[in-house]
Design a protein around this motif. Structure first.
Motif, PDB file in Angstrom:
ATOM      1  N   GLN A  22     -12.654 -10.639  -7.044  1.00 39.94           N
ATOM      2  CA  GLN A  22     -14.030 -10.243  -7.304  1.00 39.94           C
ATOM      3  C   GLN A  22     -14.141  -8.736  -7.156  1.00 39.94           C
ATOM      4  OE1 GLN A  22     -16.559 -12.122  -4.424  1.00 39.94           O
ATOM      5  NE2 GLN A  22     -15.414 -11.353  -2.686  1.00 39.94           N
ATOM      6  N   ALA A  23     -15.265  -8.198  -7.599  1.00 38.35           N
ATOM      7  CA  ALA A  23     -15.468  -6.747  -7.494  1.00 38.35           C
ATOM      8  C   ALA A  23     -16.949  -6.438  -7.488  1.00 38.35           C
ATOM      9  CB  ALA A  23     -14.794  -6.029  -8.659  1.00 38.35           C
ATOM     10  N   ILE A  24     -17.271  -5.320  -6.900  1.00 38.72           N
ATOM     11  CA  ILE A  24     -18.586  -4.715  -7.098  1.00 38.72           C
ATOM     12  C   ILE A  24     -18.449  -3.913  -8.376  1.00 38.72           C
ATOM     13  CG2 ILE A  24     -20.244  -3.036  -6.203  1.00 38.72           C
ATOM     14  CD1 ILE A  24     -19.102  -3.783  -3.371  1.00 38.72           C
ATOM     15  N   VAL A  25     -19.346  -4.128  -9.329  1.00 43.22           N
ATOM     16  CA  VAL A  25     -19.245  -3.459 -10.629  1.00 43.22           C
ATOM     17  C   VAL A  25     -20.453  -2.548 -10.805  1.00 43.22           C
ATOM     18  CG1 VAL A  25     -19.029  -3.766 -13.123  1.00 43.22           C
ATOM     19  CG2 VAL A  25     -17.980  -5.427 -11.570  1.00 43.22           C
TER      20      VAL A  25
ATOM     21  N   LEU B  23      -8.426   5.734 -12.975  1.00 47.12           N
ATOM     22  CA  LEU B  23      -8.303   6.594 -11.801  1.00 47.12           C
ATOM     23  C   LEU B  23      -8.677   5.757 -10.597  1.00 47.12           C
ATOM     24  CD1 LEU B  23     -10.112   9.726 -13.270  1.00 47.12           C
ATOM     25  CD2 LEU B  23      -7.646   9.332 -13.114  1.00 47.12           C
ATOM     26  N   GLU B  24      -8.041   6.024  -9.464  1.00 46.61           N
ATOM     27  CA  GLU B  24      -8.251   5.180  -8.290  1.00 46.61           C
ATOM     28  C   GLU B  24      -8.211   6.002  -7.012  1.00 46.61           C
ATOM     29  OE1 GLU B  24      -6.209   1.229  -6.267  1.00 46.61           O
ATOM     30  OE2 GLU B  24      -5.160   2.245  -7.881  1.00 46.61           O
ATOM     31  N   ASP B  25      -9.084   5.636  -6.086  1.00 48.70           N
ATOM     32  CA  ASP B  25      -9.091   6.203  -4.738  1.00 48.70           C
ATOM     33  C   ASP B  25      -9.309   5.077  -3.748  1.00 48.70           C
ATOM     34  OD1 ASP B  25      -9.154   9.294  -4.797  1.00 48.70           O
ATOM     35  OD2 ASP B  25     -10.596   8.757  -6.338  1.00 48.70           O
ATOM     36  N   GLY B  26      -8.665   5.163  -2.599  1.00 50.09           N
ATOM     37  CA  GLY B  26      -8.933   4.269  -1.490  1.00 50.09           C
ATOM     38  C   GLY B  26      -8.254   2.921  -1.568  1.00 50.09           C
ATOM     39  N   SER B  27      -8.585   2.105  -0.574  1.00 51.57           N
ATOM     40  CA  SER B  27      -8.087   0.735  -0.496  1.00 51.57           C
ATOM     41  C   SER B  27      -9.166  -0.115   0.143  1.00 51.57           C
ATOM     42  CB  SER B  27      -6.783   0.665   0.298  1.00 51.57           C
ATOM     43  OG  SER B  27      -7.004   1.101   1.624  1.00 51.57           O
ATOM     44  N   GLY B  28      -9.085  -1.402  -0.111  1.00 53.44           N
ATOM     45  CA  GLY B  28     -10.093  -2.333   0.387  1.00 53.44           C
ATOM     46  C   GLY B  28     -10.676  -3.121  -0.767  1.00 53.44           C
ATOM     47  N   PRO B  29     -11.863  -3.669  -0.580  1.00 50.30           N
ATOM     48  CA  PRO B  29     -12.502  -4.431  -1.657  1.00 50.30           C
ATOM     49  C   PRO B  29     -12.684  -3.552  -2.900  1.00 50.30           C
ATOM     50  CG  PRO B  29     -13.656  -4.788   0.410  1.00 50.30           C
ATOM     51  CD  PRO B  29     -12.668  -3.681   0.649  1.00 50.30           C
ATOM     52  N   LEU B  30     -12.518  -4.152  -4.067  1.00 54.02           N
ATOM     53  CA  LEU B  30     -12.564  -3.418  -5.325  1.00 54.02           C
ATOM     54  C   LEU B  30     -13.992  -3.066  -5.740  1.00 54.02           C
ATOM     55  CD1 LEU B  30     -11.092  -2.352  -7.869  1.00 54.02           C
ATOM     56  CD2 LEU B  30     -11.324  -4.668  -8.827  1.00 54.02           C
ATOM     57  N   VAL B  31     -14.178  -1.805  -6.092  1.00 51.28           N
ATOM     58  CA  VAL B  31     -15.403  -1.327  -6.738  1.00 51.28           C
ATOM     59  C   VAL B  31     -14.970  -0.761  -8.085  1.00 51.28           C
ATOM     60  CG1 VAL B  31     -17.349   0.277  -6.659  1.00 51.28           C
ATOM     61  CG2 VAL B  31     -16.523  -0.784  -4.544  1.00 51.28           C
ATOM     62  N   LEU B  32     -15.466  -1.363  -9.164  1.00 54.95           N
ATOM     63  CA  LEU B  32     -15.103  -0.958 -10.515  1.00 54.95           C
ATOM     64  C   LEU B  32     -16.270  -0.187 -11.107  1.00 54.95           C
ATOM     65  CD1 LEU B  32     -12.721  -1.405 -12.470  1.00 54.95           C
ATOM     66  CD2 LEU B  32     -13.912  -3.432 -13.300  1.00 54.95           C
ATOM     67  N   MET B  33     -16.004   1.058 -11.531  1.00 57.46           N
ATOM     68  CA  MET B  33     -17.055   1.948 -12.023  1.00 57.46           C
ATOM     69  C   MET B  33     -16.834   2.246 -13.497  1.00 57.46           C
ATOM     70  SD  MET B  33     -17.331   4.394  -8.685  1.00 57.46           S
ATOM     71  CE  MET B  33     -15.608   4.780  -8.705  1.00 57.46           C
ATOM     72  N   LEU B  34     -17.797   1.862 -14.333  1.00 56.30           N
ATOM     73  CA  LEU B  34     -17.651   1.923 -15.778  1.00 56.30           C
ATOM     74  C   LEU B  34     -18.492   3.043 -16.367  1.00 56.30           C
ATOM     75  CD1 LEU B  34     -18.091  -1.905 -16.266  1.00 56.30           C
ATOM     76  CD2 LEU B  34     -15.955  -0.641 -15.960  1.00 56.30           C
TER      77      LEU B  34
ATOM     78  N   LEU C 119      -9.887  -6.778 -16.199  1.00 56.61           N
ATOM     79  CA  LEU C 119      -9.506  -5.663 -15.326  1.00 56.61           C
ATOM     80  C   LEU C 119      -9.537  -6.075 -13.864  1.00 56.61           C
ATOM     81  CD1 LEU C 119     -11.238  -2.654 -17.084  1.00 56.61           C
ATOM     82  CD2 LEU C 119      -8.803  -2.807 -16.505  1.00 56.61           C
ATOM     83  N   ILE C 120     -10.559  -6.805 -13.459  1.00 57.65           N
ATOM     84  CA  ILE C 120     -10.643  -7.265 -12.068  1.00 57.65           C
ATOM     85  C   ILE C 120      -9.400  -8.072 -11.728  1.00 57.65           C
ATOM     86  CG2 ILE C 120     -11.894  -8.784 -10.476  1.00 57.65           C
ATOM     87  CD1 ILE C 120     -14.484  -7.886 -12.019  1.00 57.65           C
ATOM     88  N   ASP C 121      -9.043  -8.994 -12.605  1.00 58.54           N
ATOM     89  CA  ASP C 121      -7.858  -9.822 -12.391  1.00 58.54           C
ATOM     90  C   ASP C 121      -6.581  -8.985 -12.402  1.00 58.54           C
ATOM     91  OD1 ASP C 121      -6.579 -12.451 -12.120  1.00 58.54           O
ATOM     92  OD2 ASP C 121      -5.870 -12.092 -14.169  1.00 58.54           O
TER      93      ASP C 121
END
Length: 104
Positions: free
Chosen positions: A91-94, A18-29, A83-85
């Motif tokens: 890179q991502a905030i995880v 699921l995804e919302d927004g745009s900009g730098p990636l924040v990956l929530m596990l 997944l980040i790739d």
């Protein structure tokens, strides 16, 4: 908030997310026995701050592909890097909860 499930191939599996927004990636596990919906309240808030907030259904959680065998900790960590790739980021905030924290 978007309810549309998207798919991406990473580390040999098709991951749903699921995804919302745009900009730098924040990956929530998410953890066990949760799903990507664990982050339904937080994902749009993070997106509103200028981020691309993504919560995948982790390995083995439908609708993500279910592998033939259980994964070890190293495989779970490789899932996150893949997944980040696959999501087109360098890179991502995880952020992780429960088993998601262990993978993060």
């Amino acid at each position: 908030m978007t309810e549309s499930i998207r798919f991406v191939a990473a580390n040999g599996l098709d991951f749903a997310y699921l995804e919302d927004g745009s900009g730098p990636l924040v990956l929530m596990l998410h953890g066990f026995p949760d799903t990507a919906h664990t982050w339904d309240d937080l994902r749009p808030r993070i997106a509103a701050k200028g981020y691309r907030a993504v919560s995948p259904y982790t390995r083995g959680y439908h609708p993500t592909a279910i592998p033939d065998r259980d994964a070890d900790q190293e495989t779970l960590a490789h899932d996150i890097l893949a997944l980040i790739d696959a999501l087109g980021a360098d890179q991502a905030i995880v952020i992780g909860h429960d088993w998601g924290a262990a993978a993060a």
